[in-house]
Design a protein around this motif. Structure first.
Motif, PDB file in Angstrom:
ATOM      1  N   GLU A 135      -2.596  20.096  12.268  1.00 60.52           N
ATOM      2  CA  GLU A 135      -4.154  19.893  11.519  1.00 60.52           C
ATOM      3  C   GLU A 135      -5.022  21.234  11.646  1.00 60.52           C
ATOM      4  O   GLU A 135      -5.417  21.620  10.623  1.00 60.52           O
ATOM      5  CB  GLU A 135      -4.997  18.931  12.146  1.00 60.52           C
ATOM      6  N   ALA A 136      -4.737  21.937  12.770  1.00 61.09           N
ATOM      7  CA  ALA A 136      -5.372  23.243  12.662  1.00 61.09           C
ATOM      8  C   ALA A 136      -4.790  24.353  11.571  1.00 61.09           C
ATOM      9  O   ALA A 136      -5.709  25.023  11.299  1.00 61.09           O
ATOM     10  CB  ALA A 136      -5.216  23.924  14.286  1.00 61.09           C
ATOM     11  N   PHE A 137      -3.504  24.359  11.537  1.00 61.52           N
ATOM     12  CA  PHE A 137      -2.886  25.397  10.682  1.00 61.52           C
ATOM     13  C   PHE A 137      -3.493  24.984   9.079  1.00 61.52           C
ATOM     14  O   PHE A 137      -3.724  25.780   8.371  1.00 61.52           O
ATOM     15  CB  PHE A 137      -1.381  25.145  10.732  1.00 61.52           C
ATOM     16  N   LEU A 141      -5.642  27.063   6.588  1.00 62.56           N
ATOM     17  CA  LEU A 141      -5.253  27.360   5.311  1.00 62.56           C
ATOM     18  C   LEU A 141      -6.310  26.836   4.164  1.00 62.56           C
ATOM     19  O   LEU A 141      -6.466  27.625   3.398  1.00 62.56           O
ATOM     20  CB  LEU A 141      -3.784  26.518   5.046  1.00 62.56           C
ATOM     21  N   ARG A 142      -6.689  25.755   4.552  1.00 62.01           N
ATOM     22  CA  ARG A 142      -7.696  25.389   3.407  1.00 62.01           C
ATOM     23  C   ARG A 142      -8.998  26.228   3.326  1.00 62.01           C
ATOM     24  O   ARG A 142      -9.642  26.399   2.186  1.00 62.01           O
ATOM     25  CB  ARG A 142      -8.229  23.818   3.673  1.00 62.01           C
ATOM     26  N   GLU A 145      -6.825  30.930   1.884  1.00 64.36           N
ATOM     27  CA  GLU A 145      -6.073  31.108   0.291  1.00 64.36           C
ATOM     28  C   GLU A 145      -5.849  29.738  -0.114  1.00 64.36           C
ATOM     29  O   GLU A 145      -5.887  29.552  -1.317  1.00 64.36           O
ATOM     30  CB  GLU A 145      -4.566  31.637   0.669  1.00 64.36           C
ATOM     31  N   GLY A 146      -6.058  28.669   0.790  1.00 61.36           N
ATOM     32  CA  GLY A 146      -6.104  27.411   0.197  1.00 61.36           C
ATOM     33  C   GLY A 146      -7.311  26.659  -0.320  1.00 61.36           C
ATOM     34  O   GLY A 146      -7.436  25.645  -0.760  1.00 61.36           O
ATOM     35  N   ALA A 147      -8.451  27.542  -0.318  1.00 64.57           N
ATOM     36  CA  ALA A 147      -9.805  27.099  -0.752  1.00 64.57           C
ATOM     37  C   ALA A 147      -9.923  26.791  -2.096  1.00 64.57           C
ATOM     38  O   ALA A 147     -10.520  25.663  -2.623  1.00 64.57           O
ATOM     39  CB  ALA A 147     -11.051  27.831  -0.416  1.00 64.57           C
ATOM     40  N   THR A 179     -13.746  18.675   2.054  1.00 59.81           N
ATOM     41  CA  THR A 179     -12.620  18.892   1.232  1.00 59.81           C
ATOM     42  C   THR A 179     -11.402  18.335   2.148  1.00 59.81           C
ATOM     43  O   THR A 179     -11.274  18.859   3.248  1.00 59.81           O
ATOM     44  CB  THR A 179     -12.513  20.390   0.930  1.00 59.81           C
ATOM     45  N   PRO A 180     -10.558  17.528   1.367  1.00 56.26           N
ATOM     46  CA  PRO A 180      -9.076  17.005   2.053  1.00 56.26           C
ATOM     47  C   PRO A 180      -8.445  18.274   2.316  1.00 56.26           C
ATOM     48  O   PRO A 180      -8.364  19.336   1.526  1.00 56.26           O
ATOM     49  CB  PRO A 180      -8.578  16.152   1.169  1.00 56.26           C
ATOM     50  N   LEU A 181      -7.687  18.348   3.389  1.00 54.36           N
ATOM     51  CA  LEU A 181      -6.675  19.115   3.845  1.00 54.36           C
ATOM     52  C   LEU A 181      -5.544  19.493   2.819  1.00 54.36           C
ATOM     53  O   LEU A 181      -4.901  20.440   2.661  1.00 54.36           O
ATOM     54  CB  LEU A 181      -6.224  19.109   5.337  1.00 54.36           C
TER      55      LEU A 181
END
Length: 279
Positions: A135-137, A141-142, A145-147, A179-181
């Motif tokens: 979950e921390a990763f 990430l979110r 670069e995953g934003a 925002t969902p992961l």
């Protein structure tokens, strides 16, 4: 997770083409599509089976996802160096052999060898200990670069439980918005699931690839999964004749097994493409 099927399978003969780097606090294998950056459709994070991020089969799978789906694919070391040893594949074959007197005489030794390799993995990577790392990763990430990019999780065996847990609605706050992961999940022959509870809690679309002969998720449990998924965004595909591990450790010398592994790849890629297109 102690079922012999978790330690069964075959090593693929290919050579991975990605690169290794450090990302969000973990070592990560990265596979990139041979396409311009503007054509990358999203990020897929593979949460692997017991053999972890260095297992050649898992890295080749990451390469396939990258090229077939035009995804950037991450395969992190969520186990932090405590994956099950690949030599366990040979050990379990020896356990299952019964063709000669020598096979029976040496069986206790091979059983002890399997336990020596598998028990430490189980203890060190139980969900209560490993899920916070996963979950921390995804949170990091979110928030980077995953934003502004779709993110998916593809989990196998051990990783399937973590994918389902993420799909329960794990989230972070970006610019004041929850925002969902992950935007979508795929899992092949998942282990450790609470049936039907883990399925009933799903809030994010998940695609299941299940083996008809999987001893970790037997036919009765598959039926419960199918019923629990009714009315939810997602899908369940059952592969007739397939056992545990078929998505990653299929025997490439057996035609039907190889075909089913390829079909599971197509299932995952198509599912991510479908849901990423909504973002």
């Amino acid at each position: 997770m102690s079922c012999p099927d978790c330690f069964a399978g075959h090593i693929n003969p290919g050579t991975p083409t990605g690169r290794v780097t450090s990302l969000h606090g973990l070592d990560v294998y990265v596979a990139e599509p041979s396409a311009p950056a503007s054509e990358v459709r999203g990020i897929v994070v593979i949460i692997p089976d017991a053999f972890g991020w260095e297992f050649v089969n898992n890295r080749i799978l990451a390469d396939h996802y990258a090229q077939r789906g035009k995804f950037r694919v991450y395969l992190p070391d969520f186990m932090k160096g405590t994956a099950a040893p690949v030599w366990g594949l040979d050990a379990i074959r020896a356990v299952m052999k019964t063709g000669s007197l020598l096979d029976w005489i040496t069986k206790p030794y091979h059983i002890a060898t399997v336990l020596y390799g598998l028990v430490p993995f189980i203890v060190k990577n139980r969900p209560g200990r490993s899920y916070p790392i996963v979950e921390a990763f995804f949170t990091a990430l979110r928030n980077s670069e995953g934003a502004a990019t779709p993110v998916g999780a593809a989990g196998f065996c051990w990783g399937g439980k973590h994918t389902v847990l993420l799909a329960h609605g794990a989230s972070t706050v970006i610019e004041g918005v929850e925002t969902p992961l992950i935007n979508a999940g795929f899992t092949g022959h998942p282990s450790l699931l609470a049936i039907p509870g883990d399925i009933e809690k799903l809030k994010i679309p998940v695609s299941f690839a299940l083996g008809e002969l999987d001893n970790n998720l037997k036919a009765k449990a598959i039926g419960v999964v199918q019923r629990a998924m009714e009315g939810k965004e997602g899908e369940v595909k059952v592969y007739v004749g397939a056992g545990h591990g078929f998505c990653v450790r299929a025997d490439t010398a057996v035609e039907d097994s190889n075909r089913q592994a390829a079909e599971a790849e197509e299932q995952a890629v198509a599912f991510f493409q479908k849901w990423f297109a909504h973002i």
